[in-house]
Design a protein around this motif. Structure first.
Motif, short mmCIF file in Angstrom:
data_model
loop_
_atom_site.label_atom_id
_atom_site.label_comp_id
_atom_site.label_asym_id
_atom_site.label_seq_id
_atom_site.Cartn_x
_atom_site.Cartn_y
_atom_site.Cartn_z
N ASN A 151 37.45 45.81 39.31
CA ASN A 151 38.72 45.20 39.71
C ASN A 151 38.72 43.68 39.47
O ASN A 151 39.73 43.10 39.08
CB ASN A 151 39.00 45.49 41.18
N SER A 185 41.23 41.48 37.16
CA SER A 185 41.90 40.26 37.62
C SER A 185 41.58 39.08 36.71
O SER A 185 42.45 38.25 36.40
CB SER A 185 41.47 39.93 39.06
N ARG A 239 43.66 39.29 33.66
CA ARG A 239 45.06 38.93 33.93
C ARG A 239 45.21 37.42 33.97
O ARG A 239 46.13 36.84 33.37
CB ARG A 239 45.50 39.55 35.25
N ARG A 246 37.40 38.89 44.74
CA ARG A 246 38.38 39.94 44.43
C ARG A 246 39.56 40.01 45.42
O ARG A 246 40.72 39.98 44.98
CB ARG A 246 37.67 41.30 44.36
N ASP A 295 43.39 39.26 44.18
CA ASP A 295 44.41 40.32 44.24
C ASP A 295 45.62 39.87 45.05
O ASP A 295 46.77 40.08 44.65
CB ASP A 295 43.81 41.58 44.88
N PHE A 329 47.83 37.34 43.07
CA PHE A 329 48.72 37.94 42.08
C PHE A 329 49.82 38.78 42.73
O PHE A 329 50.91 38.92 42.16
CB PHE A 329 47.91 38.81 41.10
#
Length: 705
Positions: free
Chosen positions: A586, A590, A593, A660, A664, A667
């Motif tokens: 994950n 990220s 992204r 993380r 998250d 975003f």
């Protein structure tokens, strides 16, 4: 369905060519059958010293009829286009073609080509002469009157000269049978040179030389066996291995395993018979390796060990005949030759011992290593200096490492190494021990060539490690300095093996060895970086064999200053551990992204969003998730830096995973491209902060998947 049996009977085929030849015969014949429209269920090739054989099971009796339509030029096309079409389609006249219409392109010609199927016998009779005449032997020969030059006084009227048949050794007969199991098979008739195919083969040259008539594979094998020929090379190998083991065991000995020699002897005999001989015990004073090589290379015989593990004065030979006297004369003949060869070996050994290693080493001043890299003596001097410098890295004494390096190549001019180049280093160890050198110095002379292949152990004693590393690093930096690097599949100086040797020595002994400082002593910055890249490629190959991902190696090597192979591997292992977890996957998502957004915006704006984000702006106008991410990044960076200083890469990766949740949330709740230009720029700098934090442990942009 019918079966096909082929045998090409000749004079002795070299053992080293037999296995490949059997596979080539199988490939060429089966590929030719399939190309001609036949199918088959299975095929197997065999080889003995005097024959290649092939059985193909379940061959279709006839190829299928083929109907093909070939589109030609339009109606009214130029004459030359029509002529080319007729030639390619095999038509005599354009009237033989039909005309079809296309709504868009108009009328055009179409040739209907019908090829009736052919009988398998006809196809085989056409195929086999081509296979035989074009067989890919590494070396072949012509023979007989037909091979004489056409203008030679030895040539007859039918002389073919260079156009005569070539084979590895004179081809004597061809057996070719085809037919179903329920009927009598027939001879597939064809001629190659002056040899007509038939149903006849021949047994053992001495014990059963008469002609044998064969019908199919099922009677071919037992008839050969009755004529003292074991067709299957694997069975011959098993016979040799089993008989050798049993004969040695009966005398209280053990065979020194040698799979390569078993393969070779199985290619020298059609009816293996193992016999035991002996030589004078006085020869056991010669080094064991010399005895083994002498007996193996000169007589293709096996040596034996006693219960104490030492070599005995017995050997095993593989005969190709069941002699009437039980093999006494054969044994005696081998004993005479082996005694003479061992006597020569003892002479070389004693002569070599009479001269100190240092004096042998002085002869290297007259031996060129490479035109651009000087003599072997100059190379030895460089290796000695480097070995002394490397000694502290491997916990060796510099003076011992330098002494071993100075003697490491001294055995190259000796008589024994001249006779048996495989013993370089091995003989140096014996000579060093004989003149009183320290045990670790003597062992280093032998072991500094290691590892010589994937299955070879690496040196583990400190002095040997220092000399082995120095030898390989001198070779690599030297050839990089003169721009003689491997290209494609060509590596004449075995530089890939040298680099892999360095990698294995470093990793398997857990050594900390930064490479760039060593390279920079001989290479400029660009060339040193190129050599480090070469090491990275070799490391990928090495780790890939152990299941590691090459992209993770790229991600670590992309960081500046990554020339410590052991630390690179530990980073890779830690990175693999992170990515194996859900948090790691994950976090990678990220990162991508963030990186994608940055890349797009930097390209659009024509500038980079490096630099520290404005903390005050984040606290005054930023979202809660934005403020949380800034705090987490600062905390994570501190933790990562602490772990990296301790070289705790797993801890550094675990700290990264703490990013993380905050990333998250960022975003999910924050719009990066805000209308407020100051906020937008600040948020892009925050994304860059994420990227830089992660790049502290690896370049995640290099990671695939």
């Amino acid at each position: 369905m019918p079966d096909l049996l082929i045998e090409l009977f000749s004079e002795e085929i070299p053992a080293r060519m037999q296995a490949r030849a059997a596979e080539d015969l199988k490939r060429l014949v089966t590929d030719g059958l399939v190309e001609a429209g036949l199918t088959y269920e299975g095929a197997k090739g065999f080889a003995t010293p005097r024959r290649l054989a092939l059985t193909v099971h379940g061959v279709t009796a006839r190829s299928a009829d083929v109907k093909e339509e070939r589109k030609g030029p339009r109606v009214g096309a130029p004459e030359k286009a029509l002529e080319g079409f007729l030639r390619s389609a095999g038509l005599a006249s354009i009237d033989d073609a039909k005309i079809e219409s296309d709504p868009k392109k108009g009328d055009f010609y179409v040739a209907v080509i019908e090829k009736p199927g052919r009988a398998a016998e006809e196809i085989v009779a056409e195929l086999l002469p081509q296979v035989i005449r074009n067989f890919p032997w590494p070396k072949s020969m012509r023979w007989g009157a037909a091979s004489a030059p056409k203008d030679s006084r030895f040539a007859d009227a039918d002389a073919l000269g260079t156009g005569s048949l070539r084979w590895v050794r004179p081809l004597r007969s061809i057996l070719c049978m085809f037919g179903p199991e329920t009927e009598d098979p027939e001879i597939v008739s064809f001629r190659v040179g002056d040899i007509e195919s038939g149903n006849v083969t021949y047994g053992h040259r001495f014990m059963a030389p008469d002609a044998i008539r064969v019908r199919r594979f099922d009677d071919y094998v037992p008839k050969l066996e009755a004529a003292k020929v074991v067709l299957d090379p694997e069975r011959r190998r098993n016979i040799i291995a089993t008989e050798a083991k049993n004969l040695a065991f009966a005398q209280g000995f053990e065979v020194v395993e040698d799979a390569g020699l078993i393969d070779e002897t199985a290619g020298l005999v059609e009816w293996p018979v193992v016999l035991m001989g002996r030589f004078d015990e006085a020869f056991l004073e010669i080094p064991e390796e010399v005895i083994r090589l002498t007996i193996r290379q000169n007589q293709k015989c096996f040596v034996l060990r006693g219960a104490d593990g030492a070599l005995t004065n017995r050997f095993l030979l593989v005969s190709n005949i069941e002699a009437r006297d039980g093999g006494k004369e054969i044994i005696a003949g081998n004993e005479r030759v082996i005694a003479a060869r061992l006597s020569d070996a003892r002479f070389f050994y004693e002569q070599d011992l009479a001269t100190p290693l240092g004096e042998w080493g002085a002869k290297l001043e007259a031996v060129t290593f490479h035109d651009k890299l000087g003599t072997q003596a100059e190379r030895v001097a460089r290796i000695a200096t480097l070995a002394g410098a490397l000694a502290p890295v491997v916990d060796a004494k510099p003076e011992e490492a330098e002494r071993a390096a100075k003697l490491a190549k001294a055995d190259l001019p000796t008589g024994m190494v001249g006779e048996f180049p495989e013993l370089q280093g091995v003989m140096g160890r014996y000579y060093a021990k004989a003149q009183g050198e320290a045990a670790n110095v003597a062992d280093a002379i032998r072991d500094h060539y290691k590892p010589q292949g994937p299955g070879d152990a690496v040196p583990s004693e400190p002095v040997a490690m220092a000399v082995a590393l120095a030898d390989k690093l001198d070779t690599l930096t030297g050839f990089w300095a003169i721009d003689e690097k491997p290209t494609g599949s060509k590596d004449p100086f075995a530089l890939r093996r040298a680099a892999l040797g360095v990698i294995r020595i470093v990793l398997e002994n857990g050594l900390r060895l930064p490479l760039l400082p060593l390279f920079s002593k001989r290479l400029d910055e660009t060339t040193a970086a190129d050599l480090l890249s070469f090491f990275a490629d070799r490391l990928k190959v090495h780790l890939r064999d152990q299941g590691a991902r090459h992209d993770l190696i790229d991600a670590v090597f992309a960081l500046p200053g990554q020339d410590d192979l052991l630390m690179v591997v530990r980073r890779v292992e830690a990175l693999a551990g992170l990515l194996a977890s859900d948090d790691g996957q994950n976090l990678l998502t990220s990162y991508r992204r963030a990186a994608n957004i940055l890349r797009a915006e930097e390209k659009k704006d024509g500038k980079s969003y490096t630099g520290e984000p404005d903390h005050a702006l984040i606290h005054e106008k930023g979202e809660a998730a934005e403020r949380e991410l800034l705090a987490v990044i600062e905390n994570v960076e501190a933790h990562v830096e602490k772990h990296l200083k301790l070289e705790d890469f797993s801890g550094a990766m675990a700290s990264l995973a703490e990013l993380r949740p905050a990333v998250d949330a960022f975003f999910d709740h924050v719009t990066v491209n805000a209308e407020d230009t100051n906020l937008r720029e600040n948020r892009l700098k925050l994304l860059n902060r994420i990227r830089e934090a992660m790049h502290g442990v690896a370049d995640f942009s290099k990671i695939g998947g």
